[in-house]
Structures are given as structure tokens and as C-alpha cells.
Design a protein around this motif. Sequence first.
Motif, PDB file in Angstrom:
ATOM      1  N   LYS A   7     -14.297  -1.053  -1.123  1.00 51.82           N
ATOM      2  CA  LYS A   7     -14.047  -2.595   0.204  1.00 51.82           C
ATOM      3  C   LYS A   7     -13.314  -1.721   1.268  1.00 51.82           C
ATOM      4  O   LYS A   7     -12.167  -0.721   0.644  1.00 51.82           O
ATOM      5  N   ALA A   8     -13.578  -1.397   2.713  1.00 50.67           N
ATOM      6  CA  ALA A   8     -12.403  -0.821   3.552  1.00 50.67           C
ATOM      7  C   ALA A   8     -11.936  -1.568   5.239  1.00 50.67           C
ATOM      8  O   ALA A   8     -12.538  -2.449   4.708  1.00 50.67           O
ATOM      9  N   MET A   9     -10.581  -1.747   4.337  1.00 56.95           N
ATOM     10  CA  MET A   9     -10.070  -2.369   5.420  1.00 56.95           C
ATOM     11  C   MET A   9      -9.780  -1.905   6.874  1.00 56.95           C
ATOM     12  O   MET A   9      -8.583  -0.379   6.746  1.00 56.95           O
ATOM     13  N   GLY A  10      -9.609  -2.064   7.586  1.00 59.93           N
ATOM     14  CA  GLY A  10      -9.695  -1.815   9.236  1.00 59.93           C
ATOM     15  C   GLY A  10      -8.724  -2.651  10.025  1.00 59.93           C
ATOM     16  O   GLY A  10      -7.980  -3.607   9.693  1.00 59.93           O
ATOM     17  N   LYS A  11      -9.596  -3.421  11.450  1.00 61.09           N
ATOM     18  CA  LYS A  11      -9.324  -3.484  12.404  1.00 61.09           C
ATOM     19  C   LYS A  11      -9.539  -4.114  13.393  1.00 61.09           C
ATOM     20  O   LYS A  11     -10.107  -3.457  13.624  1.00 61.09           O
ATOM     21  N   ILE A  12     -10.088  -5.414  13.732  1.00 59.04           N
ATOM     22  CA  ILE A  12     -10.711  -5.657  14.482  1.00 59.04           C
ATOM     23  C   ILE A  12     -10.430  -5.510  15.892  1.00 59.04           C
ATOM     24  O   ILE A  12      -9.107  -5.674  15.898  1.00 59.04           O
ATOM     25  N   ALA A  13     -11.530  -4.829  17.025  1.00 58.47           N
ATOM     26  CA  ALA A  13     -10.408  -4.739  18.625  1.00 58.47           C
ATOM     27  C   ALA A  13     -11.935  -4.707  19.492  1.00 58.47           C
ATOM     28  O   ALA A  13     -12.883  -4.665  18.569  1.00 58.47           O
ATOM     29  N   HIS A  14     -12.104  -5.059  20.506  1.00 56.87           N
ATOM     30  CA  HIS A  14     -13.093  -4.679  21.403  1.00 56.87           C
ATOM     31  C   HIS A  14     -13.418  -3.580  21.093  1.00 56.87           C
ATOM     32  O   HIS A  14     -12.799  -2.861  21.227  1.00 56.87           O
ATOM     33  N   SER A  56     -17.715  -5.543  18.561  1.00 56.59           N
ATOM     34  CA  SER A  56     -16.598  -5.367  18.248  1.00 56.59           C
ATOM     35  C   SER A  56     -15.979  -4.187  16.932  1.00 56.59           C
ATOM     36  O   SER A  56     -17.282  -4.225  16.523  1.00 56.59           O
ATOM     37  N   ILE A  57     -15.210  -3.865  17.206  1.00 57.06           N
ATOM     38  CA  ILE A  57     -14.818  -2.788  15.609  1.00 57.06           C
ATOM     39  C   ILE A  57     -14.835  -3.936  14.517  1.00 57.06           C
ATOM     40  O   ILE A  57     -13.777  -4.285  14.446  1.00 57.06           O
ATOM     41  N   PRO A  58     -15.520  -3.571  13.077  1.00 58.13           N
ATOM     42  CA  PRO A  58     -15.211  -3.995  12.139  1.00 58.13           C
ATOM     43  C   PRO A  58     -13.934  -4.081  11.464  1.00 58.13           C
ATOM     44  O   PRO A  58     -13.482  -3.108  11.287  1.00 58.13           O
ATOM     45  N   GLY A  59     -13.678  -4.796  11.374  1.00 59.05           N
ATOM     46  CA  GLY A  59     -12.219  -5.006  10.190  1.00 59.05           C
ATOM     47  C   GLY A  59     -12.287  -4.970   8.535  1.00 59.05           C
ATOM     48  O   GLY A  59     -11.563  -4.143   7.996  1.00 59.05           O
ATOM     49  N   THR A  60     -13.505  -5.384   8.968  1.00 63.33           N
ATOM     50  CA  THR A  60     -14.010  -4.580   6.900  1.00 63.33           C
ATOM     51  C   THR A  60     -14.759  -4.208   6.640  1.00 63.33           C
ATOM     52  O   THR A  60     -15.622  -4.754   7.735  1.00 63.33           O
ATOM     53  N   MET A  94     -12.159  -1.217  23.211  1.00 65.07           N
ATOM     54  CA  MET A  94     -11.051  -0.228  23.259  1.00 65.07           C
ATOM     55  C   MET A  94     -10.909   0.054  21.785  1.00 65.07           C
ATOM     56  O   MET A  94      -9.605  -0.547  21.384  1.00 65.07           O
ATOM     57  N   PRO A  95     -11.236   0.463  21.095  1.00 62.40           N
ATOM     58  CA  PRO A  95     -11.656   1.276  20.060  1.00 62.40           C
ATOM     59  C   PRO A  95     -10.248   1.733  19.415  1.00 62.40           C
ATOM     60  O   PRO A  95      -9.509   1.695  18.302  1.00 62.40           O
ATOM     61  N   ASP A  96      -9.094   2.275  20.206  1.00 63.35           N
ATOM     62  CA  ASP A  96      -7.981   2.352  19.510  1.00 63.35           C
ATOM     63  C   ASP A  96      -7.484   1.583  18.721  1.00 63.35           C
ATOM     64  O   ASP A  96      -6.018   1.818  18.600  1.00 63.35           O
ATOM     65  N   LEU A  97      -7.456   0.230  19.645  1.00 59.98           N
ATOM     66  CA  LEU A  97      -6.526  -0.439  19.398  1.00 59.98           C
ATOM     67  C   LEU A  97      -7.128  -1.084  18.002  1.00 59.98           C
ATOM     68  O   LEU A  97      -6.214  -2.700  17.625  1.00 59.98           O
ATOM     69  N   ASP A 124      -5.388  10.930   6.098  1.00 59.53           N
ATOM     70  CA  ASP A 124      -5.040   9.938   7.212  1.00 59.53           C
ATOM     71  C   ASP A 124      -5.027   8.207   7.358  1.00 59.53           C
ATOM     72  O   ASP A 124      -5.868   8.165   6.123  1.00 59.53           O
ATOM     73  N   PRO A 125      -3.386   7.700   7.838  1.00 62.27           N
ATOM     74  CA  PRO A 125      -3.416   6.379   7.293  1.00 62.27           C
ATOM     75  C   PRO A 125      -4.862   5.351   7.291  1.00 62.27           C
ATOM     76  O   PRO A 125      -4.615   4.262   6.972  1.00 62.27           O
ATOM     77  N   LYS A 126      -5.563   6.020   8.086  1.00 59.24           N
ATOM     78  CA  LYS A 126      -6.583   5.055   9.231  1.00 59.24           C
ATOM     79  C   LYS A 126      -6.998   4.539   7.539  1.00 59.24           C
ATOM     80  O   LYS A 126      -7.957   3.481   7.454  1.00 59.24           O
TER      81      LYS A 126
END
Length: 378
Positions: A179-186, A239-243, A189-192, A276-278
Motif C-alpha cells: 500500500k502506498a500512502m499519499g495525499k489527495i489534491a485537485h 484528482s491526485i490519488p491518496g492511496t 494543484m498536485p503540489d498540495l 524522499d519523504p513522499k
Amino acid sequence: MNKNEKIKLLADLVAIRSMNDNEEAVAEYLAAFLDKYGIESEIVQYAPHRANLVAEIGNGHPVLAFSGHEDVVDAVGDWNTDPFQLTGKYGKLYGRGTCDMKSGVAAMIIAMIELKQSEMPFEGTIRLLITLGEEVGEFGAEQLTEQGFMDDVDSLIIGEPTGYKICYAHKGSLDIKLKAMGKIAHSSMPDLGNNALQNMLDLVTLINQEIGDTEIVDPETGKFLFNFTVMQGGTQVNSIPGTTEVQLNSRTIDDFSNEKVINIIENAIKQLEKTDPKYQFDMEILMNLPPVDGDKNNSLIKLGQKIGEAVTDQKIPLFGGSYTTDAAKFLVDKPDDFPMIIFGPGNQSLHSSNEYIDESMYFNFIEIYKQLMIEGLK
Ligand SMILES: [Zn+2]
């Protein structure tokens, strides 16, 4: 037991819907059946509605164990007959589990009963290890092994559907979820956000570089296999996927073991997380069954071939299997040359719709198991 009673036993087992749960109903049915013939058995509970069955005749060494599983796979797909009603047609018996492997279990039960009824004196113990959960996880075999039912066993016959062939070794099987954990964003604005899907692709690429084109062949069981089989991530195209999750299955061999695959994946995760912490990953091992290396000279093989050839009047060849069986759990503490064969009634129809067993093969295996019980204790 007459012929009709032997068919009825198989029909009754097929009628029990033991789809990788509810195996307790099979254990209870068999315990009552054996009891009618004066054979004691023990139900070993695993979870609610899930139980193994252990039955024995005789005592002392040698201990010859026969094993089969109670569960079947789902009866999906197009069937010409009711999958839970044994249906005979032109010498074939149709129904879910006829091949994998309620015919094998029934043949062992009948062989044991007939050996007892014959009142033939013998030295040693015949032990039936009837397991739950073979199709997913091999939990029953694991539990029986942990509880010591294999400790004193001198040789083991597993009645999985090989037909008139003997399997003496097979690959391991490893299922892993990542599983990869990320953060959802529009997506404008992928940098968010933090793109979990992209991060997972980076991990998959790295793992594939290490394993993807591995060409290692085991002389007994064939090629090492590695496949990503499930991928889920993202909900919407903008949407930028969060997981993101992937699953993979590997069919392992001695020279490319379960541990080696796990190590490579763990190292790939560490390597990315360092850069990279991402990168944030979770790894879960869903199933971990080692290969059964086997030895084609183990002492049970010759006996199995001799008896099989005498009963069927045909050659019984040997092979190494690509699949896994309860042997992966039963033999964890045993040497490679432990006397073990996988030999049971079956054909290519296992797990498919219109699964069947040839009636003649079912009856031949009752005879083969009876003779294996007698000769195997000598
Ligand atoms: Zn099976």
C-alpha cells in the motif's frame, strides 16, 4: 461397504457446501460416519464453523498419515448439473469437489473402514488428517502441525487430485499486499497532494527491476514465477490519488525462496523511503507457503508406483508440481527426503464448472489406499 454406499458417501460430502468455511459440517459428518464403523475421531476446532478431523486406527509406529481437505472452491460458472448434487453420467460423477478433493477424502475414509473391518492384524497406526482451509491459507494443516499431529508421523500421503501420477515436490506460494500512502489534491494543484499511485508505480518498477525477469528453474518443480495480480488506486481522473494498493503472487522455488522475495521488496521500500519523504509504504504478507523440495528417491514413491501400477495396469509417472498443498505446512520440520507422496483421484476439471471424477478412478483409489495402508505399515 457396497458400491452404492461408497457412492453415497461421496454424494453426501459433495452436498455439504464447504466453500473455504463451514468445513465443520464435513468434519461432523465424517466423525459420525466413522463412528458407525467403530472408529474414533477427534474434531479439532479452528474457528466458529471451521474444524479439522483427526481419526486413527491401530497404535504405535510406524505412523502412516493420509491427508485430504474438506473445503472446496465456489461453484461459480456454467454448470450443466446442480454442483451440490452428485450426478452420474457415462461413468463420470459430476459435482463441486468430486475432483478436488472429496473423492480423495472419501477414498481414504472407506479404505480405513475396510481395513478395520477385515480384522487383518497390523502393526502401527493409520492416521487421517482431514483439514480445513486448504484452498486459502492452509490454516488447518498449520494448526494440526502446531498441535503436534505430525510429530510422530513416519510417512505421509496427500490425496490431492494427481490422477495416475505421483507428485513428490512442489513450488511455494507467496501473496503480498503493498500500500502506498499519499495525499489527495485537485489535479490542477498536485503540489498540495502526494500522488500515491505514481509512488506505487515507482516501487513496482524498482521491484520489477530486481525480480521481474528472473529466469531461474528448479529441476523438480520448474520456473520461479512472479506476478503483480491486483492494482487499485485513485477515484477520479482529475484528482491526485491518496492511496494505492497492489497485490502480487509469487510461485517460489528453493533457489528463489519466499524469504528472498520478501527481502527484495523490503529493500526496495527502504531504498525509496530513504530518497524522499513522499514515499510511504505498507507491506502485508497475506500467505507464505514455502516450497516442498522433495526427493524423488524418498522411500514411499516406489511403493506408491508399485501399488498404483498393479491396481490400474498402467505406468505411474512422477512429477514436481507448480501448485501448493498442505504438505507446505505439514513438512516444515521434516527433511527433504521425508517419505511423502501426493497421489489422489483427479483430472484437469478441478476448480472449474462441471468438475467430475471418473467413477472407475474413485474406486481404484479406494483399492490403492487400502493397499498403501497395508504395505505402508510393513
Ligand atoms: Zn485440493
